[in-house]
Write a protein that holds these residues in place. Structure first.
Motif, short mmCIF file in Angstrom:
data_model
loop_
_atom_site.label_atom_id
_atom_site.label_comp_id
_atom_site.label_asym_id
_atom_site.label_seq_id
_atom_site.Cartn_x
_atom_site.Cartn_y
_atom_site.Cartn_z
N SER A 1 0.84 -1.19 0.00
CA SER A 1 0.00 0.00 0.00
C SER A 1 0.88 1.24 0.00
CB SER A 1 -0.92 0.01 1.22
OG SER A 1 -0.17 0.02 2.40
N GLY A 2 0.25 2.37 -0.32
CA GLY A 2 0.95 3.64 -0.21
C GLY A 2 1.34 4.30 -1.52
N GLY A 3 1.14 3.62 -2.63
CA GLY A 3 1.46 4.25 -3.90
C GLY A 3 0.48 5.36 -4.23
N GLY A 4 0.79 6.09 -5.30
CA GLY A 4 -0.11 7.15 -5.71
C GLY A 4 0.56 8.13 -6.63
N LEU A 5 -0.12 9.26 -6.80
CA LEU A 5 0.37 10.33 -7.68
C LEU A 5 0.73 11.53 -6.82
CD1 LEU A 5 0.68 11.77 -10.44
CD2 LEU A 5 -1.78 12.30 -10.30
N VAL A 6 1.97 11.98 -6.96
CA VAL A 6 2.43 13.17 -6.24
C VAL A 6 3.26 14.02 -7.19
CG1 VAL A 6 2.42 12.06 -3.98
CG2 VAL A 6 4.51 12.09 -5.35
N GLN A 7 3.40 15.28 -6.81
CA GLN A 7 4.24 16.18 -7.60
C GLN A 7 5.71 15.97 -7.27
OE1 GLN A 7 2.71 20.12 -6.81
NE2 GLN A 7 1.43 20.04 -8.64
N ALA A 8 6.55 16.35 -8.20
CA ALA A 8 7.99 16.28 -7.97
C ALA A 8 8.34 17.06 -6.70
CB ALA A 8 8.73 16.85 -9.17
N GLY A 9 9.24 16.47 -5.92
CA GLY A 9 9.62 17.08 -4.65
C GLY A 9 8.81 16.57 -3.48
N VAL B 1 6.22 1.00 -11.20
CA VAL B 1 5.50 0.10 -10.31
C VAL B 1 6.51 -0.43 -9.30
CG1 VAL B 1 4.14 -2.00 -10.10
CG2 VAL B 1 3.87 -0.53 -12.11
N TYR B 2 6.19 -0.28 -8.04
CA TYR B 2 7.08 -0.70 -6.96
C TYR B 2 6.60 -2.03 -6.40
CZ TYR B 2 9.55 3.72 -7.03
OH TYR B 2 10.33 4.80 -7.41
N PHE B 3 7.54 -2.97 -6.31
CA PHE B 3 7.24 -4.31 -5.85
C PHE B 3 7.97 -4.61 -4.54
CE2 PHE B 3 5.09 -5.94 -9.59
CZ PHE B 3 5.58 -5.14 -10.60
N CYS B 4 7.26 -5.20 -3.63
CA CYS B 4 7.84 -5.68 -2.39
C CYS B 4 8.39 -7.09 -2.62
CB CYS B 4 6.76 -5.68 -1.32
SG CYS B 4 7.22 -6.46 0.22
N ASN B 5 9.52 -7.38 -2.03
CA ASN B 5 10.12 -8.71 -2.12
C ASN B 5 10.53 -9.16 -0.73
OD1 ASN B 5 13.02 -10.22 -2.33
ND2 ASN B 5 11.62 -10.89 -3.95
N THR C 1 2.66 -1.73 -6.61
CA THR C 1 1.88 -0.52 -6.39
C THR C 1 2.46 0.58 -7.27
OG1 THR C 1 1.02 1.00 -4.70
CG2 THR C 1 3.28 0.20 -4.38
N GLN C 2 1.57 1.30 -7.94
CA GLN C 2 2.01 2.32 -8.89
C GLN C 2 2.40 3.60 -8.17
OE1 GLN C 2 2.21 2.20 -12.47
NE2 GLN C 2 3.27 4.16 -12.13
N VAL C 3 3.56 4.10 -8.52
CA VAL C 3 4.02 5.40 -8.05
C VAL C 3 4.22 6.29 -9.27
CG1 VAL C 3 5.91 6.65 -6.96
CG2 VAL C 3 5.09 4.52 -5.96
#
Length: 120
Positions: A7-15, A92-96, A114-116
């Motif tokens: 969990s925790g991915g999403g859309l954010v602005q640079a910075g 896409v960030y993957f947990c391992n 989860t998409q970032v």
């Protein structure tokens, strides 16, 4: 046997910042290393950061100084705090998780991803 929920991915602005979480559950006897990987569109999956059961960490050069990996062993959870995000962090960030179970022994498990997305 082992399920990973990210969990925790999403859309954010640079910075901006994001915090990813990955909780492992199932018939886990022990967890060794826990890590985060990412895969940008059209590119190979790459290591972002890893943390051992003893707390030692290793980061990709692109993550050093901006990302922090941590884990809560009591909760079988690994976190990735990402600060000063850049558009090139979009992936896409993957947990391992490297876990030991009675049925399968030691093996790697992957989360669903989860998409970032970082906007410029």
């Amino acid at each position: 046997q082992v399920q990973l929920v990210e969990s925790g991915g999403g859309l954010v602005q640079a910075g901006g910042s994001l915090r990813l979480s990955c909780a492992a559950s199932g018939s886990i006897f022990s967890i060794n290393a826990m890590g985060w990987y990412r895969q940008a569109s059209g590119k190979q999956r790459e290591l972002v950061a890893v943390i051992t059961s003893g707390g030692r960490t290793n980061y990709a050069d692109s993550a050093k100084g901006r990302f922090t990996i941590s884990r809560d062993n009591a909760k079988n959870t690994v976190y990735l705090q990402m600060n000063s995000l850049k558009p090139e962090d979009t992936a896409v960030y993957f947990c391992n998780v490297d876990a030991w179970t009675l049925l399968a022994g030691t093996r790697d498990y992957w989360g669903q991803g989860t998409q970032v997305t970082i906007s410029s």
